[in-house]
Design a protein around this motif. Structure first.
Motif, short mmCIF file in Angstrom:
data_model
loop_
_atom_site.label_atom_id
_atom_site.label_comp_id
_atom_site.label_asym_id
_atom_site.label_seq_id
_atom_site.Cartn_x
_atom_site.Cartn_y
_atom_site.Cartn_z
N ALA A 17 0.83 -1.22 0.00
CA ALA A 17 0.00 0.00 0.00
C ALA A 17 0.86 1.25 0.00
O ALA A 17 0.58 2.24 -0.70
N ILE A 18 1.95 1.25 0.77
CA ILE A 18 2.84 2.42 0.82
C ILE A 18 3.49 2.66 -0.55
O ILE A 18 3.52 3.79 -1.06
N VAL A 53 12.07 4.49 3.92
CA VAL A 53 12.01 4.40 5.38
C VAL A 53 10.92 3.42 5.83
O VAL A 53 11.16 2.54 6.68
N PHE A 54 9.71 3.52 5.25
CA PHE A 54 8.59 2.75 5.76
C PHE A 54 8.40 1.41 5.06
O PHE A 54 7.85 0.48 5.63
N ALA A 55 8.84 1.31 3.81
CA ALA A 55 8.67 0.05 3.11
C ALA A 55 9.93 -0.79 3.11
O ALA A 55 9.92 -1.95 2.73
N TYR A 96 19.39 5.85 2.42
CA TYR A 96 19.80 4.47 2.13
C TYR A 96 20.74 3.93 3.21
O TYR A 96 20.62 2.81 3.68
N VAL A 97 21.68 4.75 3.58
CA VAL A 97 22.72 4.29 4.52
C VAL A 97 22.10 3.96 5.88
O VAL A 97 22.45 2.95 6.52
N PHE A 98 21.18 4.82 6.33
CA PHE A 98 20.71 4.67 7.71
C PHE A 98 19.43 3.83 7.84
O PHE A 98 19.13 3.35 8.94
N THR A 99 18.67 3.66 6.78
CA THR A 99 17.38 2.99 6.95
C THR A 99 17.16 1.80 6.04
O THR A 99 16.25 1.03 6.26
N LEU A 100 17.92 1.67 4.95
CA LEU A 100 17.64 0.61 3.99
C LEU A 100 17.97 -0.76 4.60
O LEU A 100 19.09 -0.99 5.03
#
Length: 363
Positions: A17-18, A53-55, A96-100
């Motif tokens: 959905a996101i 971040v969310f997906a 990308y670096v902090f959340t992927l």
């Protein structure tokens, strides 16, 4: 949607959905990319960051950002474009670096950032090329419009110049002919009773002068309308001046001609201008100082210039008459200016003098 078609990571539940919502929003924003490319790019980048971040993976939201960057490069200055590239790469790279999360099918953060950077650079190159091409077309269009405007202005100037030439030639012809004809008519009227033969001779000269004036006016109008040289420019050589002075002598003007130097043989327009200047000066003497004791015409031919000086002595000439109001003095100055010369007119001891200088050495 184009962005949905490139979805490569099988997501489930609210992740789908996101991604679908972000991709749909980016696609909608792309419709406004030409009017507000920087704002659209900011929206697309924000949606890419949110998806990451969310997906847990940017999936289908990277490609629309490249299209948005192309729009920025194609419609905004280069400085804005490169600043946008730095902002997008910095924001997305940090995300990308902090959340992927390293999903099985996702690339490593560094490789994903490099891939996005290459995609953005390709978009920038294409956009800058398109912008340069469009600017070139606009510059050529503006230049064509400028050339058309200059062409129209030149045409208008040519029309005005032609009218001035016609007015100048007609003034010289009419003023000279009318002054001579009026003087001849007065002489014929005065001699009618006491000397009929002299009166008939004056009337014959009057008829001849009027016929020549009509013929000359037809020639001037016809040739000037065709853009040709004024009639007589080729035939009014220095040898025509004695005939001109003889015409004034017949109406009682004591004219004396003094020529020094050798005139250039291949300058018909120069000879025509000298002829017209002498004619205009003598016509003004006849009109405004008919009782002059003597009129001296001096022409000095040099290697690079010619000086024409007409001096009349006798009765005091009024200032208005001496200044040759109307087209007279202005016409003389225009003729002299065509040869880079000048005209001076003013009183001298016992009379009035007009002095004109024409340059012809560099023509």
């Amino acid at each position: 949607m184009i962005s949905l078609a490139v979805t490569a990571v099988p997501l489930a539940g609210w992740h789908v959905a996101i991604v679908a919502t972000a991709a749909a929003a980016q696609s909608a924003a792309l419709l406004r990319r030409r009017r507000a490319p920087v704002a659209v790019l900011a929206i697309g980048t924000a949606l890419l960051v949110l998806t990451t971040v969310f997906a847990g993976d940017p999936v289908a939201t990277e490609l629309p950002v490249s299209f948005m960057m192309y729009a920025v490069a194609a419609h905004r200055p280069a400085r804005t474009t490169w600043a946008s590239v730095a902002a997008v790469v910095g924001a997305v790279g940090a995300t990308y670096v902090f959340t992927l999360r390293p999903l099985p099918t996702s690339a490593a953060p560094g490789w994903a950032t490099a891939t996005l950077t290459v995609s953005l650079l390709v978009a920038v190159a294409l956009g800058l090329t398109m912008r340069a091409h469009r600017q070139q077309l606009e510059a050529e269009k503006e230049r064509a419009q400028q050339l058309a405007l200059e062409r129209d202005q030149r045409a208008q100037l040519e029309v005005l110049t032609e009218r001035e030439r016609i007015a100048r030639e007609m003034h010289d012809l009419v003023a000279h002919s009318v002054a001579v004809m009026v003087t001849l008519a007065h002489g014929a009227s005065s001699a009618m009773d006491r000397n009929p033969d002299l009166a008939r001779e004056a009337l014959g000269e009057l008829t001849r002068t009027g016929s020549e004036a009509l013929r000359d006016m037809r020639r001037v109008l016809g040739l000037l309308r065709d853009g040709s040289q004024p009639d007589g420019a080729a035939s009014q050589t220095p040898g025509a001046l004695p005939d001109l002075l003889a015409t004034f002598a017949k109406v009682g003007l004591p004219v004396r001609l003094d020529v020094t130097g050798e005139p250039p043989p291949s300058e018909p327009l120069l000879h025509h201008t000298v002829y017209r200047i002498v004619q205009e000066c003598l016509t003004n003497v006849l009109r405004h100082a008919p009782g002059s004791d003597a009129v001296a015409v001096r022409i000095g031919w040099g290697e690079a210039d010619v000086t024409i000086e007409v001096t009349n002595t006798g009765p005091v000439v009024s200032r208005v008459a001496g200044e040759q109001s109307g087209h007279g003095l202005r016409g003389l100055r225009e003729r002299a200016a065509a040869f880079g010369g000048s005209v001076e007119a003013g009183p001298v001891e016992g009379g009035w003098r007009v002095r004109a200088t024409l340059n012809h050495g560099d023509r």
